[in-house]
Design a protein around this motif. Sequence first.
Motif, PDB file in Angstrom:
ATOM      1  N   GLU A 126       0.718  -1.082   0.144  1.00 17.35           N
ATOM      2  CA  GLU A 126      -0.080   0.103  -0.092  1.00 17.35           C
ATOM      3  C   GLU A 126       0.856   1.313   0.004  1.00 17.35           C
ATOM      4  O   GLU A 126       0.752   2.091  -0.616  1.00 17.35           O
ATOM      5  N   ASP A 131      -0.968  -2.758  -6.185  1.00 18.38           N
ATOM      6  CA  ASP A 131      -2.275  -3.576  -5.636  1.00 18.38           C
ATOM      7  C   ASP A 131      -1.556  -4.979  -5.137  1.00 18.38           C
ATOM      8  O   ASP A 131      -0.469  -5.441  -5.383  1.00 18.38           O
ATOM      9  N   THR A 133      -3.262  -8.589  -3.575  1.00 18.70           N
ATOM     10  CA  THR A 133      -4.369  -9.846  -3.183  1.00 18.70           C
ATOM     11  C   THR A 133      -3.799 -10.940  -2.659  1.00 18.70           C
ATOM     12  O   THR A 133      -2.947 -11.375  -3.109  1.00 18.70           O
TER      13      THR A 133
END
Length: 138
Positions: A126, A131, A133
């Motif tokens: 972050e 990104d 996931t």
Amino acid sequence: EQGHDIYLLDREIHLASRDLAKITMEVLGEFFSGTRQTMNWLTACARLLSAEGQPVAWITPIGIPVVQPYRQKKAFSVVTMFQSIRLVTRSDHLPIHKGRQASAFPPNYVHSLDSAHMMLTALEMEKRNLDFTAVHDS
């Protein structure tokens, strides 16, 4: 075709699973002796705490306190005119479950390290505006 007695199969499956688990642990112990020694040490630490009546507790690398909740259960029956019901009481005031404290500590501790690492990775991603996931404990 003749059917099978599920209870006999359950017993056979249980015995085969137990034997396979034993062999797997022996092989893993040979290939990952340092890991096995660490797990044994964590188990020994948990046994020492449990012997003193204390639950195993630690603080994760991200500052989350963990206390293993494993305690003995107290069962009692409630008898009514129509039936008898067996209830189990779980309470922080009951003695700890020594076996469960010891056997659960190594995997719980490692799991807490894994999840802390994933959280720190997500925070770093972050910061870098990237990104990220992941699925933990799927």
